[in-house]
Design a protein around this motif. Sequence first.
Motif, mmCIF file in Angstrom:
data_model
loop_
_atom_site.group_PDB
_atom_site.id
_atom_site.type_symbol
_atom_site.label_atom_id
_atom_site.label_comp_id
_atom_site.label_asym_id
_atom_site.label_seq_id
_atom_site.Cartn_x
_atom_site.Cartn_y
_atom_site.Cartn_z
ATOM 1 N N GLY A 183 0.834 -1.340 0.125
ATOM 2 C CA GLY A 183 -0.084 -0.032 0.042
ATOM 3 C C GLY A 183 0.825 1.226 0.079
ATOM 4 O O GLY A 183 2.002 1.260 -0.660
ATOM 5 N N SER A 184 0.344 2.366 0.594
ATOM 6 C CA SER A 184 1.456 3.468 0.619
ATOM 7 C C SER A 184 0.757 4.364 1.790
ATOM 8 O O SER A 184 -0.103 4.373 2.364
ATOM 9 C CB SER A 184 1.122 4.185 -0.650
ATOM 10 N N ALA A 185 1.629 5.132 2.329
ATOM 11 C CA ALA A 185 1.382 6.242 3.231
ATOM 12 C C ALA A 185 1.996 7.673 2.752
ATOM 13 O O ALA A 185 3.158 7.659 2.319
ATOM 14 C CB ALA A 185 1.603 5.753 4.665
ATOM 15 N N ASP A 186 1.581 8.675 3.220
ATOM 16 C CA ASP A 186 1.973 10.035 3.075
ATOM 17 C C ASP A 186 1.588 10.912 3.899
ATOM 18 O O ASP A 186 0.231 11.215 4.338
ATOM 19 C CB ASP A 186 1.852 10.405 1.683
ATOM 20 N N SER A 187 2.742 11.931 4.311
ATOM 21 C CA SER A 187 2.145 13.227 4.870
ATOM 22 C C SER A 187 3.081 14.379 4.355
ATOM 23 O O SER A 187 4.136 14.501 4.872
ATOM 24 C CB SER A 187 2.028 13.288 6.501
ATOM 25 N N SER A 188 2.528 15.104 3.280
ATOM 26 C CA SER A 188 3.308 16.193 2.934
ATOM 27 C C SER A 188 2.793 17.462 3.069
ATOM 28 O O SER A 188 3.094 18.748 2.360
ATOM 29 C CB SER A 188 3.382 16.000 1.404
ATOM 30 N N ILE A 189 2.003 17.654 4.491
ATOM 31 C CA ILE A 189 1.745 18.644 4.961
ATOM 32 C C ILE A 189 2.609 19.795 5.645
ATOM 33 O O ILE A 189 2.857 19.503 6.621
ATOM 34 C CB ILE A 189 0.337 18.687 5.624
ATOM 35 N N ASN A 190 3.364 20.490 4.388
ATOM 36 C CA ASN A 190 4.299 21.326 5.155
ATOM 37 C C ASN A 190 4.668 22.523 4.034
ATOM 38 O O ASN A 190 3.916 22.689 2.971
ATOM 39 C CB ASN A 190 5.742 20.793 5.146
ATOM 40 N N TYR A 191 5.169 23.535 4.567
ATOM 41 C CA TYR A 191 5.131 24.724 3.920
ATOM 42 C C TYR A 191 5.760 24.577 2.654
ATOM 43 O O TYR A 191 5.006 25.013 1.666
ATOM 44 C CB TYR A 191 6.116 25.760 4.646
ATOM 45 N N PRO A 192 7.143 23.904 2.444
ATOM 46 C CA PRO A 192 7.530 23.862 1.020
ATOM 47 C C PRO A 192 6.526 23.169 -0.021
ATOM 48 O O PRO A 192 6.436 23.404 -1.214
ATOM 49 C CB PRO A 192 8.942 23.108 1.320
ATOM 50 N N ASP A 193 6.114 22.156 0.416
ATOM 51 C CA ASP A 193 5.545 21.076 -0.437
ATOM 52 C C ASP A 193 4.123 21.878 -0.750
ATOM 53 O O ASP A 193 3.482 21.876 -2.216
ATOM 54 C CB ASP A 193 5.026 19.863 0.197
ATOM 55 N N ILE A 194 3.210 22.521 0.086
ATOM 56 C CA ILE A 194 2.231 23.123 -0.091
ATOM 57 C C ILE A 194 2.297 24.285 -1.070
ATOM 58 O O ILE A 194 1.473 24.506 -2.067
ATOM 59 C CB ILE A 194 1.598 23.566 1.145
ATOM 60 N N GLU A 195 3.358 25.008 -0.967
ATOM 61 C CA GLU A 195 3.610 26.363 -1.598
ATOM 62 C C GLU A 195 4.123 25.798 -3.201
ATOM 63 O O GLU A 195 3.930 26.364 -4.072
ATOM 64 C CB GLU A 195 4.772 27.120 -1.365
ATOM 65 N N GLY A 196 4.734 24.589 -3.012
ATOM 66 C CA GLY A 196 5.268 23.968 -4.381
ATOM 67 C C GLY A 196 4.161 23.564 -5.215
ATOM 68 O O GLY A 196 4.105 23.897 -6.559
ATOM 69 N N PHE A 197 3.060 22.986 -4.751
ATOM 70 C CA PHE A 197 2.105 22.558 -5.564
ATOM 71 C C PHE A 197 1.201 23.768 -6.022
ATOM 72 O O PHE A 197 0.685 23.866 -7.123
ATOM 73 C CB PHE A 197 0.991 21.492 -4.564
ATOM 74 N N ARG A 198 1.192 24.706 -4.901
ATOM 75 C CA ARG A 198 0.553 26.036 -5.281
ATOM 76 C C ARG A 198 1.393 26.612 -6.425
ATOM 77 O O ARG A 198 0.544 27.155 -7.391
ATOM 78 C CB ARG A 198 0.439 26.837 -4.062
ATOM 79 N N ASP A 199 2.434 26.438 -6.509
ATOM 80 C CA ASP A 199 3.238 27.233 -7.548
ATOM 81 C C ASP A 199 2.830 26.478 -9.191
ATOM 82 O O ASP A 199 2.916 27.060 -10.280
ATOM 83 C CB ASP A 199 4.655 27.174 -7.479
ATOM 84 N N LEU A 200 2.550 25.124 -8.888
ATOM 85 C CA LEU A 200 2.081 24.463 -10.167
ATOM 86 C C LEU A 200 0.735 24.602 -10.492
ATOM 87 O O LEU A 200 0.112 23.870 -11.217
ATOM 88 C CB LEU A 200 2.406 22.892 -9.870
ATOM 89 N N LEU A 201 0.192 25.386 -9.793
ATOM 90 C CA LEU A 201 -1.311 25.694 -9.901
ATOM 91 C C LEU A 201 -2.288 24.564 -9.681
ATOM 92 O O LEU A 201 -3.295 24.278 -10.359
ATOM 93 C CB LEU A 201 -1.634 26.282 -11.395
ATOM 94 N N ALA A 202 -1.873 23.627 -9.062
ATOM 95 C CA ALA A 202 -2.377 22.270 -8.826
ATOM 96 C C ALA A 202 -3.482 22.537 -7.673
ATOM 97 O O ALA A 202 -4.518 21.782 -7.451
ATOM 98 C CB ALA A 202 -1.698 21.285 -8.269
ATOM 99 N N LEU A 203 -3.211 23.531 -6.411
ATOM 100 C CA LEU A 203 -4.178 23.304 -5.395
ATOM 101 C C LEU A 203 -5.408 24.165 -5.446
ATOM 102 O O LEU A 203 -5.225 24.977 -6.297
ATOM 103 C CB LEU A 203 -3.383 23.872 -4.125
ATOM 104 N N ALA A 204 -6.282 23.995 -4.827
ATOM 105 C CA ALA A 204 -7.650 24.770 -4.806
ATOM 106 C C ALA A 204 -7.393 26.209 -4.578
ATOM 107 O O ALA A 204 -6.670 26.577 -3.669
ATOM 108 C CB ALA A 204 -8.568 24.071 -3.799
ATOM 109 N N ASP A 205 -8.283 26.912 -4.953
ATOM 110 C CA ASP A 205 -8.151 28.416 -4.694
ATOM 111 C C ASP A 205 -8.495 28.651 -3.208
ATOM 112 O O ASP A 205 -9.520 27.821 -2.626
ATOM 113 C CB ASP A 205 -9.100 29.188 -5.497
ATOM 114 N N ALA A 206 -7.974 29.524 -2.828
ATOM 115 C CA ALA A 206 -8.412 30.076 -1.255
ATOM 116 C C ALA A 206 -9.591 30.565 -1.342
ATOM 117 O O ALA A 206 -10.400 30.907 -2.137
ATOM 118 C CB ALA A 206 -7.431 31.177 -0.708
#
Length: 410
Positions: A183-206
């Motif tokens: 299976g798999s597990a992940d926790s990437s809830i951190n400042y660099p990863d969140i902002e990185g996905f935001r820079d890719l325009l992948a995250l939901a709008d605020a």
Amino acid sequence: MNINPSPLVITGLGLMTGLGVNLTDSWQGLIAGRSVTAPFRNLDPARLSCPFGVELPQAADDLFQSHIKKRKRSQMTRSTQIGLLTAEMAIEDARLDLERLDRSRVGVILGSTGTAYIPDDGQKEEMRILKNMLNSPVSWISLNWKLNGPSFIIGTACSSGVYAMGAAYGLIRSGQCDVVLCGSADSSINYPDIEGFRDLLALADATSEPATASRPFDAKRSGFVIGEGGGILVLESLDHARRRNARIYAQMHYPGFYTESYNILSPEPDGIGMARCMHRALQESGLVPGDIDYINAHGTSTNLNDLYETLAIKTVFADKAHEIPVSSTKSMTGHCLAGSGGVEAVISCKALYEQTIPPTINLTHPDPRLDLDYVPFQAREKELRHVMSNSFAFGGHNGVNIFSRYGNSR
């Protein structure tokens, strides 16, 4: 190589999501259609352009502390701790008596794209190497239960869990293992990863209403909501499961895999690669499109994924596409990234076992281009024989699982 001809079955499930710290609580939350997307509790939302996500319940921290000794915890990231705890849950759920098994024939194969280790800027950390090792989750699981079978990590971004399950399947089929935790597990809830996905325009709008931000297949979808979690399954041959009188959740078929080789970020137009991957999964299972009773969609709530996945389903299932329920549990769990393949495999097996389909929530503005049965808002009881679970990843690594109901499993 000694080929094991016995079908392979799932006999144990471990699950941690934002809806609950175990399988029971998570499933109840899914069936109730709960949204737990909220401003980050473990980060300062003011420092983030997307200040919300789906974190594990606070009870998870208590579990980590009570189940993992302090010294060991100091050597692990949160992702690794989630992997270790969900493995423990799966072992217990499967009622595996490791004292009666040959531990050299018990493997551990997980999907991951890293341990999500984020060092403090410029600060020396004693446990940096141990925390950052890609193989850390499977190493700790093997150490904890003294398992001596093959143990390794597979990294294909959001489809990592499916690829790990495929490798696990091969180890049992080839005769190298009797049982594999996968299976798999992940926790990437951190400042660099969140902002990185935001820079890719992948995250939901605020938004001022984060509870409705994850809205797969909705006309107002704007990106995915990041989540954390883990899903681990116990895989073994049917013969082995019968010998120990195990409960059987589902039969697993070898997954379908397809690499798009189109773009590092965007999926192939019109869902061509997604459709080819679903076709391959059907071929591996020996099933035809009309056999599938439910699709657990990748359903990220991004504009392209949801459009192309819908088109791919129409390509594969043709006239039957509108008759097959399709739901995205990411509307509730958020996108657990590398953890999503394992999380959604567990959910798919549980759906088969319970004969119940989790809903897609927040689908309030139908997109005229997306016209399948997305099971909006309310769970649905339905006779399920075969369930498909889609995972499509950055890099074009697509993986599709198919699980079948075992006739006398309940």
